[in-house]
Design a protein around this motif. Sequence first.
Motif, PDB file in Angstrom:
ATOM      1  N   ARG A  71       0.841  -1.197   0.000  1.00  0.00           N
ATOM      2  CA  ARG A  71       0.000   0.000   0.000  1.00  0.00           C
ATOM      3  C   ARG A  71       0.875   1.245   0.000  1.00  0.00           C
ATOM      4  O   ARG A  71       1.990   1.245   0.543  1.00  0.00           O
ATOM      5  N   ILE A  72       0.383   2.302  -0.642  1.00  0.00           N
ATOM      6  CA  ILE A  72       1.070   3.585  -0.624  1.00  0.00           C
ATOM      7  C   ILE A  72       0.761   4.263   0.716  1.00  0.00           C
ATOM      8  O   ILE A  72      -0.398   4.509   1.048  1.00  0.00           O
ATOM      9  N   SER A  73       1.812   4.548   1.481  1.00  0.00           N
ATOM     10  CA  SER A  73       1.605   5.124   2.813  1.00  0.00           C
ATOM     11  C   SER A  73       2.065   6.568   2.913  1.00  0.00           C
ATOM     12  O   SER A  73       1.989   7.160   3.996  1.00  0.00           O
ATOM     13  N   GLY A  74       2.523   7.141   1.802  1.00  0.00           N
ATOM     14  CA  GLY A  74       2.928   8.538   1.849  1.00  0.00           C
ATOM     15  C   GLY A  74       3.409   9.035   0.509  1.00  0.00           C
ATOM     16  O   GLY A  74       3.766   8.255  -0.374  1.00  0.00           O
ATOM     17  N   GLY A  75       3.391  10.365   0.339  1.00  0.00           N
ATOM     18  CA  GLY A  75       3.919  10.980  -0.869  1.00  0.00           C
ATOM     19  C   GLY A  75       2.865  11.342  -1.888  1.00  0.00           C
ATOM     20  O   GLY A  75       1.651  11.220  -1.642  1.00  0.00           O
ATOM     21  N   GLU A  76       3.327  11.785  -3.055  1.00  0.00           N
ATOM     22  CA  GLU A  76       2.447  12.211  -4.150  1.00  0.00           C
ATOM     23  C   GLU A  76       2.906  11.597  -5.462  1.00  0.00           C
ATOM     24  O   GLU A  76       4.103  11.412  -5.687  1.00  0.00           O
ATOM     25  N   ILE A  77       1.937  11.299  -6.341  1.00  0.00           N
ATOM     26  CA  ILE A  77       2.210  10.943  -7.732  1.00  0.00           C
ATOM     27  C   ILE A  77       1.396  11.925  -8.571  1.00  0.00           C
ATOM     28  O   ILE A  77       0.185  11.748  -8.763  1.00  0.00           O
ATOM     29  N   LEU A  78       2.036  12.981  -9.037  1.00  0.00           N
ATOM     30  CA  LEU A  78       1.350  14.018  -9.799  1.00  0.00           C
ATOM     31  C   LEU A  78       1.518  13.738 -11.289  1.00  0.00           C
ATOM     32  O   LEU A  78       2.639  13.751 -11.814  1.00  0.00           O
ATOM     33  N   PHE A  79       0.420  13.438 -11.964  1.00  0.00           N
ATOM     34  CA  PHE A  79       0.430  13.201 -13.408  1.00  0.00           C
ATOM     35  C   PHE A  79      -0.370  14.320 -14.070  1.00  0.00           C
ATOM     36  O   PHE A  79      -1.557  14.480 -13.786  1.00  0.00           O
ATOM     37  N   GLN A  80       0.322  15.090 -14.897  1.00  0.00           N
ATOM     38  CA  GLN A  80      -0.289  16.276 -15.519  1.00  0.00           C
ATOM     39  C   GLN A  80      -0.924  17.173 -14.452  1.00  0.00           C
ATOM     40  O   GLN A  80      -1.986  17.770 -14.649  1.00  0.00           O
ATOM     41  N   GLY A  81      -0.252  17.246 -13.277  1.00  0.00           N
ATOM     42  CA  GLY A  81      -0.675  18.147 -12.223  1.00  0.00           C
ATOM     43  C   GLY A  81      -1.675  17.596 -11.231  1.00  0.00           C
ATOM     44  O   GLY A  81      -1.949  18.236 -10.219  1.00  0.00           O
ATOM     45  N   ARG A  82      -2.245  16.409 -11.464  1.00  0.00           N
ATOM     46  CA  ARG A  82      -3.245  15.849 -10.556  1.00  0.00           C
ATOM     47  C   ARG A  82      -2.676  14.657  -9.799  1.00  0.00           C
ATOM     48  O   ARG A  82      -1.984  13.806 -10.375  1.00  0.00           O
ATOM     49  N   ASP A  83      -2.967  14.594  -8.508  1.00  0.00           N
ATOM     50  CA  ASP A  83      -2.418  13.546  -7.645  1.00  0.00           C
ATOM     51  C   ASP A  83      -3.203  12.245  -7.821  1.00  0.00           C
ATOM     52  O   ASP A  83      -4.403  12.168  -7.530  1.00  0.00           O
ATOM     53  N   LEU A  84      -2.517  11.214  -8.293  1.00  0.00           N
ATOM     54  CA  LEU A  84      -3.170   9.927  -8.549  1.00  0.00           C
ATOM     55  C   LEU A  84      -3.430   9.144  -7.266  1.00  0.00           C
ATOM     56  O   LEU A  84      -4.209   8.187  -7.279  1.00  0.00           O
ATOM     57  N   ILE A  85      -2.776   9.528  -6.175  1.00  0.00           N
ATOM     58  CA  ILE A  85      -2.968   8.794  -4.921  1.00  0.00           C
ATOM     59  C   ILE A  85      -4.287   9.193  -4.263  1.00  0.00           C
ATOM     60  O   ILE A  85      -5.065   8.344  -3.812  1.00  0.00           O
ATOM     61  N   THR A  86      -4.548  10.470  -4.219  1.00  0.00           N
ATOM     62  CA  THR A  86      -5.786  10.944  -3.567  1.00  0.00           C
ATOM     63  C   THR A  86      -6.995  10.831  -4.489  1.00  0.00           C
ATOM     64  O   THR A  86      -8.111  10.599  -4.032  1.00  0.00           O
ATOM     65  N   ASP A  87      -6.780  10.978  -5.810  1.00  0.00           N
ATOM     66  CA  ASP A  87      -7.886  10.911  -6.769  1.00  0.00           C
ATOM     67  C   ASP A  87      -7.865   9.544  -7.452  1.00  0.00           C
ATOM     68  O   ASP A  87      -7.435   9.395  -8.596  1.00  0.00           O
TER      69      ASP A  87
END
Length: 613
Positions: A71-87
């Motif tokens: 599981r992802i437990s921290g950080g951000e993956i921003l693709f074209q400016g949008r965070d794929l972890i939260t969205d």
Amino acid sequence: MSLDMATTAQTLLSVRELTVTAEAEGGRKTILDGISFDLAPRQILSVIGESGSGKTVLARALASWLSAPLRISGGEILFQGRDLITDKAHARSLSGREIAYVGGNPAGALDPTMTVGAQLVEKLRAVRPDISGEAAKKKAIRLLEAVKIPSAERRFHEYPFQYSGGMMQRAMIVDALISDPALLIADNITQPLDVTVAAQILKLMRELNEDFSTAILFICSSLPVACDAADEVMVLHAGRVVERQVPKDLVAQPEHGYTRGLIAELPTLWAGGEQGRDLRQNRDRQAIMSVRAVAKHYETKGKSGRALVKAVRNVEFDVFPGDNFGIVGESGCGKSSLMRLLTGLERPDAGSIFFEGENVGEASPKRLRALRRRFQLVLQDPYGSLPPQSAIGSILEEPLRIHGIGSRRERRERARTAMSEVGLHDSLYDSLPTGLSAGQRQRLNVARAMVLEPRLLIMDETLSALDQTEQGKLLDLFERLQAQHGFTYIFISHDLTMVRRVCSRIAVMYLGETVEVAPNERLFFDPGHPYTRALLSAAPTLEERRYRPEDCLLEGEPPSPIDLPPGCAFAGRCPHAFERCRRENPALTSRGEQALAACFLNANTASKESSHE
């Protein structure tokens, strides 16, 4: 300016402090620890690291494919400016569309009951329901042509089993690109491929990167391949980024000790002087295995009725006691079919195979079983070659039970000794192999083979599924075992750096035939066949190449073993072919000093040298 310093407008993917953990019995384990990097449009970034470094976990996290216990437990993956972890809904909508993934197992990626073209069309229409079936078909064929699949329109209607390994990998690249993704994640796509096919895939990947403006994250276990493939190389170690540089600077001035270690342990092709022992003694020794004019054909059904697949044709060589004999060639050249003949799993249709003077092909089942105490096989797949429900000790004792060797106590002691010799801890004796790493599994396979104390070990692509570090450890193990027990080895491989390091003599196969047999030094510094030069030009290395890919590298696929052309089977891909090559098939001819090559270009050399032998 470093590509990491790109502005937000230039950044397609921005990963910040990405942390992935796994829930285990002993508590939470960190797999990725604070990974950060940027990737710009049309950029190729290689990620290199040994097994367990977190490369594939990173690829799956970016593709939104992680599953429990990860599981992802921290950080951000921003693709074209949008965070794929939260969205997460947005991330799922991008997977397979804007973000495409290609893995290193193309054979298991497509439905065997549907044609390749039908599956490509189905994928495209699922992503773009507005496109017509005819338009989807035209796009699929156009992409098959773009990845250089010959006769793309005809191949569109074929099934996956009709594709070679290299063609299947190209088809999977089409499957990924058909949705016009902005990001392609290529996870170890060249590791299972032959050097010539892998070189074609890397060249193709760069062309597609430019033609389609696709950013590529290239996951890799080979440092030379990573450097050949990318604009920059990011080194991953124990779940952390330890270095990122352009390939030239990474090789010339590595900043981290782990990177320096990766470079130092790389086997070489031309550096390091002569390999192997003095072969002049072979003239006075009896071969432990002799192969004479061996052929094997398989009957298959085609559109025009039954046909013969000429898998092995007129193969000849000798293996001497204490030899490390290598057999190399592309997929489809007949290496694995030959292995089945050498081990008595199948009988040749013509010719003879003698092991210590006995004809393996004519041996009765009872006699063959007795012979197998003296020659053993170690296979490629470290996972599928071991029974998952049997304890490690039981796996090692089984060959002894089959051959009626020793008492129960003696078998147990012999199995424990074999474990110790290959570097497996005694505490694993009653454990299942499911918890072993790929390298440990191959050590277990080697122990299972050598527990019978054979004279000859046949290694069929035994190291191809392992990363560079594990390969080096296993090669050190083989050298130690050979010095201790006096084994003779046959190494069947597509890895030229491996056979360069360990083999005293090498046979090169092309489309079922041996086209060259030569001592190690002669083969690498003075090859007698154009196909051998092509293999050497494509081999991944950080050294200065003796043979340039632009002069030697092959394009396209070998001819079909069902419908072989007249003359030399290599003539259609050879840059030096002339009219005689298309009429006559050259036989293996002496080049002097125990070197043979099946090429008319050597005819004058052979006649001159034979008079001096």
